[in-house]
Write a protein that holds these residues in place. Structure first.
Motif, PDB file in Angstrom:
ATOM      1  N   SER A 163       3.723   3.578   2.255  1.00 39.71           N
ATOM      2  CA  SER A 163       3.982   3.175   0.866  1.00 39.71           C
ATOM      3  C   SER A 163       2.709   2.666   0.207  1.00 39.71           C
ATOM      4  N   ASP A 164       1.765   2.154   1.002  1.00 39.45           N
ATOM      5  CA  ASP A 164       0.572   1.490   0.439  1.00 39.45           C
ATOM      6  C   ASP A 164      -0.522   1.576   1.494  1.00 39.45           C
ATOM      7  N   LEU A 165      -1.483   2.477   1.289  1.00 45.35           N
ATOM      8  CA  LEU A 165      -2.522   2.689   2.310  1.00 45.35           C
ATOM      9  C   LEU A 165      -3.803   1.925   1.968  1.00 45.35           C
ATOM     10  N   ARG A 166      -4.336   1.194   2.937  1.00 42.70           N
ATOM     11  CA  ARG A 166      -5.650   0.541   2.807  1.00 42.70           C
ATOM     12  C   ARG A 166      -6.563   1.110   3.895  1.00 42.70           C
ATOM     13  N   VAL A 167      -7.815   1.339   3.510  1.00 45.01           N
ATOM     14  CA  VAL A 167      -8.777   1.950   4.438  1.00 45.01           C
ATOM     15  C   VAL A 167      -9.940   0.990   4.675  1.00 45.01           C
ATOM     16  N   CYS A 168     -10.426   0.938   5.912  1.00 49.30           N
ATOM     17  CA  CYS A 168     -11.564   0.075   6.259  1.00 49.30           C
ATOM     18  C   CYS A 168     -12.592   0.870   7.054  1.00 49.30           C
ATOM     19  N   THR A 169     -13.842   0.529   6.871  1.00 43.99           N
ATOM     20  CA  THR A 169     -14.884   1.048   7.780  1.00 43.99           C
ATOM     21  C   THR A 169     -15.760  -0.126   8.217  1.00 43.99           C
ATOM     22  N   ASP A 170     -16.177  -0.072   9.492  1.00 43.50           N
ATOM     23  CA  ASP A 170     -16.985  -1.175  10.030  1.00 43.50           C
ATOM     24  C   ASP A 170     -18.299  -1.313   9.270  1.00 43.50           C
ATOM     25  N   ASP A 171     -18.871  -0.156   8.830  1.00 43.17           N
ATOM     26  CA  ASP A 171     -20.182  -0.218   8.177  1.00 43.17           C
ATOM     27  C   ASP A 171     -20.096  -0.241   6.647  1.00 43.17           C
ATOM     28  N   GLY A 172     -18.875  -0.245   6.107  1.00 45.46           N
ATOM     29  CA  GLY A 172     -18.723  -0.326   4.651  1.00 45.46           C
ATOM     30  C   GLY A 172     -18.985   0.987   3.938  1.00 45.46           C
ATOM     31  N   SER A 173     -19.085   2.106   4.677  1.00 41.80           N
ATOM     32  CA  SER A 173     -19.376   3.389   4.022  1.00 41.80           C
ATOM     33  C   SER A 173     -18.182   3.925   3.232  1.00 41.80           C
ATOM     34  N   TYR A 174     -17.003   3.328   3.415  1.00 44.77           N
ATOM     35  CA  TYR A 174     -15.804   3.772   2.686  1.00 44.77           C
ATOM     36  C   TYR A 174     -14.750   2.674   2.777  1.00 44.77           C
ATOM     37  N   GLY A 175     -14.048   2.420   1.680  1.00 44.25           N
ATOM     38  CA  GLY A 175     -12.976   1.427   1.687  1.00 44.25           C
ATOM     39  C   GLY A 175     -13.498   0.020   1.924  1.00 44.25           C
ATOM     40  N   HIS A 176     -12.650  -0.819   2.493  1.00 45.64           N
ATOM     41  CA  HIS A 176     -13.035  -2.207   2.772  1.00 45.64           C
ATOM     42  C   HIS A 176     -14.141  -2.252   3.824  1.00 45.64           C
ATOM     43  N   HIS A 177     -15.169  -3.055   3.574  1.00 48.86           N
ATOM     44  CA  HIS A 177     -16.253  -3.202   4.541  1.00 48.86           C
ATOM     45  C   HIS A 177     -15.834  -4.258   5.566  1.00 48.86           C
ATOM     46  N   GLY A 178     -15.401  -3.806   6.727  1.00 48.47           N
ATOM     47  CA  GLY A 178     -14.981  -4.766   7.746  1.00 48.47           C
ATOM     48  C   GLY A 178     -13.906  -4.172   8.629  1.00 48.47           C
ATOM     49  N   PHE A 179     -13.236  -5.050   9.362  1.00 51.61           N
ATOM     50  CA  PHE A 179     -12.263  -4.617  10.358  1.00 51.61           C
ATOM     51  C   PHE A 179     -10.847  -4.566   9.796  1.00 51.61           C
ATOM     52  N   VAL A 180      -9.998  -3.796  10.477  1.00 52.41           N
ATOM     53  CA  VAL A 180      -8.598  -3.697  10.051  1.00 52.41           C
ATOM     54  C   VAL A 180      -7.913  -5.070  10.070  1.00 52.41           C
ATOM     55  N   THR A 181      -8.394  -5.947  10.953  1.00 52.69           N
ATOM     56  CA  THR A 181      -7.781  -7.286  11.024  1.00 52.69           C
ATOM     57  C   THR A 181      -8.019  -8.083   9.742  1.00 52.69           C
ATOM     58  N   ASP A 182      -9.141  -7.823   9.032  1.00 52.73           N
ATOM     59  CA  ASP A 182      -9.397  -8.527   7.754  1.00 52.73           C
ATOM     60  C   ASP A 182      -8.285  -8.189   6.769  1.00 52.73           C
ATOM     61  N   VAL A 183      -7.992  -6.880   6.665  1.00 52.89           N
ATOM     62  CA  VAL A 183      -6.987  -6.426   5.686  1.00 52.89           C
ATOM     63  C   VAL A 183      -5.585  -6.838   6.146  1.00 52.89           C
ATOM     64  N   LEU A 184      -5.355  -6.741   7.468  1.00 52.83           N
ATOM     65  CA  LEU A 184      -4.058  -7.175   8.010  1.00 52.83           C
ATOM     66  C   LEU A 184      -3.817  -8.639   7.634  1.00 52.83           C
ATOM     67  N   LYS A 185      -4.851  -9.463   7.777  1.00 53.98           N
ATOM     68  CA  LYS A 185      -4.711 -10.900   7.467  1.00 53.98           C
ATOM     69  C   LYS A 185      -4.393 -11.104   5.992  1.00 53.98           C
ATOM     70  N   SER A 186      -5.064 -10.349   5.115  1.00 51.58           N
ATOM     71  CA  SER A 186      -4.802 -10.567   3.679  1.00 51.58           C
ATOM     72  C   SER A 186      -3.389 -10.113   3.300  1.00 51.58           C
ATOM     73  N   ILE A 187      -2.889  -9.023   3.912  1.00 52.65           N
ATOM     74  CA  ILE A 187      -1.505  -8.598   3.606  1.00 52.65           C
ATOM     75  C   ILE A 187      -0.514  -9.641   4.136  1.00 52.65           C
ATOM     76  N   LEU A 188      -0.768 -10.167   5.329  1.00 49.22           N
ATOM     77  CA  LEU A 188       0.129 -11.190   5.901  1.00 49.22           C
ATOM     78  C   LEU A 188       0.104 -12.469   5.068  1.00 49.22           C
ATOM     79  N   THR A 189      -1.073 -12.778   4.502  1.00 51.61           N
ATOM     80  CA  THR A 189      -1.198 -13.990   3.688  1.00 51.61           C
ATOM     81  C   THR A 189      -0.466 -13.826   2.354  1.00 51.61           C
ATOM     82  N   GLU A 190      -0.559 -12.616   1.778  1.00 51.35           N
ATOM     83  CA  GLU A 190       0.069 -12.375   0.463  1.00 51.35           C
ATOM     84  C   GLU A 190       1.569 -12.115   0.560  1.00 51.35           C
ATOM     85  N   ASN A 191       2.044 -11.746   1.758  1.00 52.60           N
ATOM     86  CA  ASN A 191       3.473 -11.407   1.920  1.00 52.60           C
ATOM     87  C   ASN A 191       4.048 -12.224   3.083  1.00 52.60           C
ATOM     88  N   ASN A 192       4.890 -13.188   2.762  1.00 57.26           N
ATOM     89  CA  ASN A 192       5.444 -14.011   3.852  1.00 57.26           C
ATOM     90  C   ASN A 192       6.758 -13.454   4.404  1.00 57.26           C
TER      91      ASN A 192
END
Ligand code: FES
Length: 274
Positions: free
Chosen positions: A151-180
């Motif tokens: 329903s809602d795709l987020r993409v990450c790359t370790d080197d920042g060459s595409y999508g969020h610059h960082g690990f999947v856990t960064d984005v996982l944490k922000s979704i968990l924080t925004e949705n209780n």
């Protein structure tokens, strides 16, 4: 014999997709289940979770990274060639139900395993956040397919060459924080990624399933090669899994067991290449 009807290289040739004629398996397989493949008479048995099935066409799809001798051998097979053996479907299917909001997290070729599970969770009526990652843009696989499956795709790359610059856990944490009200996280990928995701979701108190990839031999619960420790008990990933509660898995032991034959695997791969 199991004919390859489609072969596609991904991630700059480091990952290969094979769509294989296997009508009996395609008719029975469910998300989360795996097959064991053997290329030829003397070949090693390699377990791979199916990335897709097409019961009408009678085909299954596997996606593998070329990491050693046997996957290098698989990669030499062309369209029209065939695997000698494909056994399955094996393992317990993913438990799919309508829960509400769920998050599917995939790293590397774990994204391929996550694909049918994500699609089934969405078809069951869940709002499926999906987070996929790779070391860089060129190594990312199945972006379009995961976009369609979730329903809602987020993409990450370790080197920042595409999508969020960082690990999947960064984005996982922000979704968990925004949705209780997240009811389930499914995390599939390299062992350190699944461990990091499970540690994070434990803090948030969200149930987490991971799909384990220990060394397997028979795939039917006979040899004990695939044993893993879950909640202090020994489980066989091939029959009790491959999915387990991520909060109960001993990931350090799994990582250690996966490294047990590294030297032999390197030697065998080098011999094959020469
Ligand atoms: Fe032999 Fe699981 S692979 S018991």
């Amino acid at each position: 014999m199991f004919k390859i009807v489609k072969r596609q290289e991904m991630a700059q040739g480091t990952v290969v997709l094979n769509e294989i004629e296997a009508p009996l398996i395609a008719a029975k397989a469910k998300p989360g289940q795996f097959v064991i493949l053997k290329a030829n008479e003397t070949g090693e048995r390699i377990p791979l979770t199916m990335a897709d099935t097409d019961p009408e066409k009678g085909t299954i799809t596997i996606i593998f990274m070329i990491v050693g001798k046997s996957t290098a051998l698989f990669a030499t097979l062309k369209e029209g060639d065939a695997y000698m053996d494909v056994i399955g479907p094996l393992g317990a299917p993913t438990h799919i139900e309508k829960l509400g909001k769920v998050i599917c997290v995939g790293g590397g070729t774990g994204v391929a395993v996550l694909h049918p599970i994500t699609r089934a969770l969405k078809e069951a009526g869940n709002h499926v956040f999906c987070v996929i990652g790779a070391r860089n843009k060129d190594l990312l696989i199945l972006e379009e397919q995961m976009k369609a499956a979730s329903s809602d795709l987020r993409v990450c790359t370790d080197d920042g060459s595409y999508g969020h610059h960082g690990f999947v856990t960064d984005v996982l944490k922000s979704i968990l924080t925004e949705n209780n009200d997240i009811k389930l996280v499914v995390a599939i990928g390299p062992v350190p990624m699944m461990k990091a995701c499970s540690n994070l979701t434990k803090e948030f108190g969200v149930k987490t399933m991971v799909s384990l990839n220990p060394i397997m031999v028979d795939g039917t619960g006979m040899c004990g090669g695939c044993r893993v420790s879950v909640g202090g008990e020994t489980k066989f990933a091939c029959v009790d899994g491959p999915e387990f509660d991520g909060h109960q898995v001993d990931f350090d032991e799994l990582a250690l067991r996966l490294r047990a034959y590294t030297a032999d695997e390197k030697e065998s791969h080098a011999c094959f290449l020469n």
